[in-house]
Motif scaffolding. Structure first.
Motif, PDB file in Angstrom:
ATOM      1  N   PRO A 102       0.798  -1.231   0.000  1.00  0.00           N
ATOM      2  CA  PRO A 102       0.000   0.000   0.000  1.00  0.00           C
ATOM      3  C   PRO A 102       0.826   1.274   0.000  1.00  0.00           C
ATOM      4  CG  PRO A 102      -0.942  -1.582   1.516  1.00  0.00           C
ATOM      5  CD  PRO A 102       0.362  -2.176   1.043  1.00  0.00           C
ATOM      6  N   ASP A 103       2.005   1.247   0.617  1.00  0.00           N
ATOM      7  CA  ASP A 103       2.813   2.459   0.670  1.00  0.00           C
ATOM      8  C   ASP A 103       3.624   2.689  -0.597  1.00  0.00           C
ATOM      9  OD1 ASP A 103       4.113   0.156   1.430  1.00  0.00           O
ATOM     10  OD2 ASP A 103       5.515   1.138   2.767  1.00  0.00           O
ATOM     11  N   LEU A 104       3.674   1.721  -1.503  1.00  0.00           N
ATOM     12  CA  LEU A 104       4.399   1.899  -2.759  1.00  0.00           C
ATOM     13  C   LEU A 104       3.480   2.147  -3.941  1.00  0.00           C
ATOM     14  CD1 LEU A 104       7.312  -0.719  -2.838  1.00  0.00           C
ATOM     15  CD2 LEU A 104       7.452   1.736  -2.441  1.00  0.00           C
ATOM     16  N   PHE A 165      -0.045  -4.128 -12.120  1.00  0.00           N
ATOM     17  CA  PHE A 165      -0.665  -3.513 -10.949  1.00  0.00           C
ATOM     18  C   PHE A 165       0.326  -2.596 -10.232  1.00  0.00           C
ATOM     19  CE2 PHE A 165      -2.554  -3.393  -6.718  1.00  0.00           C
ATOM     20  CZ  PHE A 165      -3.915  -3.309  -7.003  1.00  0.00           C
ATOM     21  N   VAL A 166       1.553  -3.059 -10.073  1.00  0.00           N
ATOM     22  CA  VAL A 166       2.575  -2.257  -9.396  1.00  0.00           C
ATOM     23  C   VAL A 166       2.934  -1.028 -10.212  1.00  0.00           C
ATOM     24  CG1 VAL A 166       4.988  -2.236  -8.660  1.00  0.00           C
ATOM     25  CG2 VAL A 166       3.520  -4.159  -8.051  1.00  0.00           C
ATOM     26  N   LEU A 167       3.081  -1.183 -11.523  1.00  0.00           N
ATOM     27  CA  LEU A 167       3.435  -0.038 -12.367  1.00  0.00           C
ATOM     28  C   LEU A 167       2.354   1.036 -12.324  1.00  0.00           C
ATOM     29  CD1 LEU A 167       5.029  -1.644 -15.564  1.00  0.00           C
ATOM     30  CD2 LEU A 167       6.167  -0.413 -13.717  1.00  0.00           C
ATOM     31  N   VAL A 168       1.099   0.633 -12.455  1.00  0.00           N
ATOM     32  CA  VAL A 168       0.007   1.597 -12.387  1.00  0.00           C
ATOM     33  C   VAL A 168      -0.022   2.255 -11.006  1.00  0.00           C
ATOM     34  CG1 VAL A 168      -2.499   1.869 -12.459  1.00  0.00           C
ATOM     35  CG2 VAL A 168      -1.362   0.404 -14.128  1.00  0.00           C
ATOM     36  N   GLY A 169       0.198   1.452  -9.960  1.00  0.00           N
ATOM     37  CA  GLY A 169       0.186   1.986  -8.605  1.00  0.00           C
ATOM     38  C   GLY A 169       1.299   2.994  -8.362  1.00  0.00           C
ATOM     39  N   ILE A 170       2.481   2.729  -8.895  1.00  0.00           N
ATOM     40  CA  ILE A 170       3.590   3.679  -8.731  1.00  0.00           C
ATOM     41  C   ILE A 170       3.268   4.997  -9.419  1.00  0.00           C
ATOM     42  CG2 ILE A 170       5.981   4.126  -9.382  1.00  0.00           C
ATOM     43  CD1 ILE A 170       6.548   1.170  -8.877  1.00  0.00           C
ATOM     44  N   ALA A 271      -1.909   7.176  11.998  1.00  0.00           N
ATOM     45  CA  ALA A 271      -0.468   7.415  12.194  1.00  0.00           C
ATOM     46  C   ALA A 271       0.216   8.093  11.021  1.00  0.00           C
ATOM     47  CB  ALA A 271       0.236   6.081  12.477  1.00  0.00           C
ATOM     48  N   GLY A 272      -0.527   8.379   9.970  1.00  0.00           N
ATOM     49  CA  GLY A 272       0.101   8.907   8.773  1.00  0.00           C
ATOM     50  C   GLY A 272       0.587   7.776   7.879  1.00  0.00           C
ATOM     51  N   PRO A 273       1.033   8.100   6.676  1.00  0.00           N
ATOM     52  CA  PRO A 273       1.496   7.067   5.740  1.00  0.00           C
ATOM     53  C   PRO A 273       2.883   6.540   6.116  1.00  0.00           C
ATOM     54  CG  PRO A 273       1.688   9.237   4.750  1.00  0.00           C
ATOM     55  CD  PRO A 273       1.010   9.442   6.079  1.00  0.00           C
ATOM     56  N   ALA A 278       4.101  -2.100   5.838  1.00  0.00           N
ATOM     57  CA  ALA A 278       3.280  -2.944   4.966  1.00  0.00           C
ATOM     58  C   ALA A 278       4.120  -3.652   3.913  1.00  0.00           C
ATOM     59  CB  ALA A 278       2.196  -2.100   4.297  1.00  0.00           C
ATOM     60  N   LEU A 279       5.222  -3.056   3.513  1.00  0.00           N
ATOM     61  CA  LEU A 279       6.106  -3.675   2.529  1.00  0.00           C
ATOM     62  C   LEU A 279       6.934  -4.788   3.136  1.00  0.00           C
ATOM     63  CD1 LEU A 279       7.602  -3.661  -0.267  1.00  0.00           C
ATOM     64  CD2 LEU A 279       9.159  -1.977   0.738  1.00  0.00           C
ATOM     65  N   GLY A 280       7.529  -4.540   4.295  1.00  0.00           N
ATOM     66  CA  GLY A 280       8.496  -5.481   4.845  1.00  0.00           C
ATOM     67  C   GLY A 280       7.912  -6.568   5.717  1.00  0.00           C
TER      68      GLY A 280
END
Length: 351
Positions: A102-104, A165-170, A271-273, A278-280
């Motif tokens: 979610p953060d990427l 999905f990742v490319l569009v999300g970035i 808590a903010g972004p 979420a990645l690790g």
């Protein structure tokens, strides 16, 4: 060691000893980090005084430090870390891509843009000493709108791939970051300053209102996610295999992503972004447990332990100066992201 077979009436489960030990170890780590977060600081307290305050038998000074200042912050970190860990696990499992976090891919950025809009337009405070007004609603609206756009743009030929999905999300992440900066540039300087601290990812000044919001989100959304555990497991295989094993791929994927998006949005509101968790957390949990897929519950426990330890470091390393927790997680997450990219490049998969 052989897996343990557990049965309770019609319900059965197989539990691997390594997974059980990992669950126990992470739970102990999270609990120890929670106690340390409440005990340690500029004015450190013995663990006995901390427990006494929690149980209602402590002194007045200890009660103020524990129950009003440190405990809400530590509980918020515990719950937010759990929510981010589970949300990251769902995104990575459903898209079959370790970079789909979610953060990427813009979900946290969408939640951040919605929350900043609520902060600036509604005049509510991001620090949230008491209540934080419309921030959760703005974050949820922004995250859901972002997830919908990303899913529709990544959809092709009746399915989506993790790489697209990742490319569009970035790309969405970059656009939403620009939108947030534009809103901050047009805002009153005091509101913009509060929003900037929140956008870094901060647990400072958290209250029981934040605990209640995130706790309610976990209470509603985690059981719903666990109810889709079979679909969660099967979607980690290719679509043909999952379809052959009897699940409705499209509906299951949308349902899981919807639940994960809500978890990430409400955690971001509190808590903010915060970067990296979420990645690790899902990948760390998978390696600790030695599983082929991304473990759901373990990812939540890992996220809780990570955020608690990061917040503890943010408060103590440069004491008496406190850093926003997002700076600590970002410092850890940057080299981890480079490692993931390097592995994907060696595998020739681009993620």
């Amino acid at each position: 060691m052989r897996p343990l077979h557990l049965e309770a009436g019609p319900v059965g489960a197989r539990l691997r000893p390594r997974v059980a030990l990992t669950v126990l170890g992470l739970a102990v780590t999270a609990f120890a980090a929670l106690i340390a977060s409440v005990s340690l600081g500029t004015f450190s307290l013995p663990v006995a005084d901390v427990l006494g305050s929690v149980l209602g038998t402590g002194s007045g000074e200890a009660d103020l430090i524990v129950r009003q200042l440190r405990l809400p912050r530590a509980l918020t970190a515990l719950l937010v870390g759990t929510a981010f860990g589970i949300a990251g696990a769902v995104y990575q499992a459903v898209t079959r891509n370790p970079l789909a976090s979610p953060d990427l891919i813009g979900i946290s950025a969408g939640a951040g843009a919605g929350a900043v809009g609520a902060i600036l337009v509604g005049g509510v405070t991001a620090a949230g000493a008491g209540t934080f007004g419309g921030v959760p609603f703005g974050a949820l609206a922004g995250a859901l709108a972002t997830a919908t756009v990303i899913y529709l743009l990544a959809w092709r030929g009746g399915t989506i791939t993790g790489y697209r999905f990742v490319l569009v999300g970035i790309a969405a992440n970059g656009a939403l970051a620009a939108l947030t900066r534009w809103m901050l540039a047009r805002a009153d300087i005091d509101q913009a300053a509060r929003a900037m601290v929140w956008l870094t990812g901060s647990l400072n000044g958290r209250s029981y209102a934040h605990v209640q919001w995130v706790g309610l989100a976990l209470l509603l959304l985690v059981p719903a996610t666990l109810a889709l555990a079979r679909a969660y497991q099967l979607l980690q295989f290719d679509d043909d295999t999952a379809l052959g094993l009897g699940i409705r791929i499209g509906r299951s994927r949308i349902a899981l992503l919807l639940l994960a998006t809500c978890l990430a949005a409400l955690a971001t509101a509190a808590a903010g972004p915060v970067a990296f968790v979420a990645l690790g957390a899902p990948q760390i949990a998978r390696r600790l447990a030695g599983t082929a897929g991304v473990p759901l519950v373990l990812s939540g426990l890992t996220g809780a332990a990570l955020l608690l330890l990061a917040d503890l470091a943010a408060r103590l390393v440069f004491s008496p100066t406190e850093l926003p927790v997002g700076i600590v997680t970002g410092a850890v997450g940057a080299p981890y992201l480079l490692l993931l990219l390097a592995r994907a490049n060696r595998a020739g998969k681009g993620g």
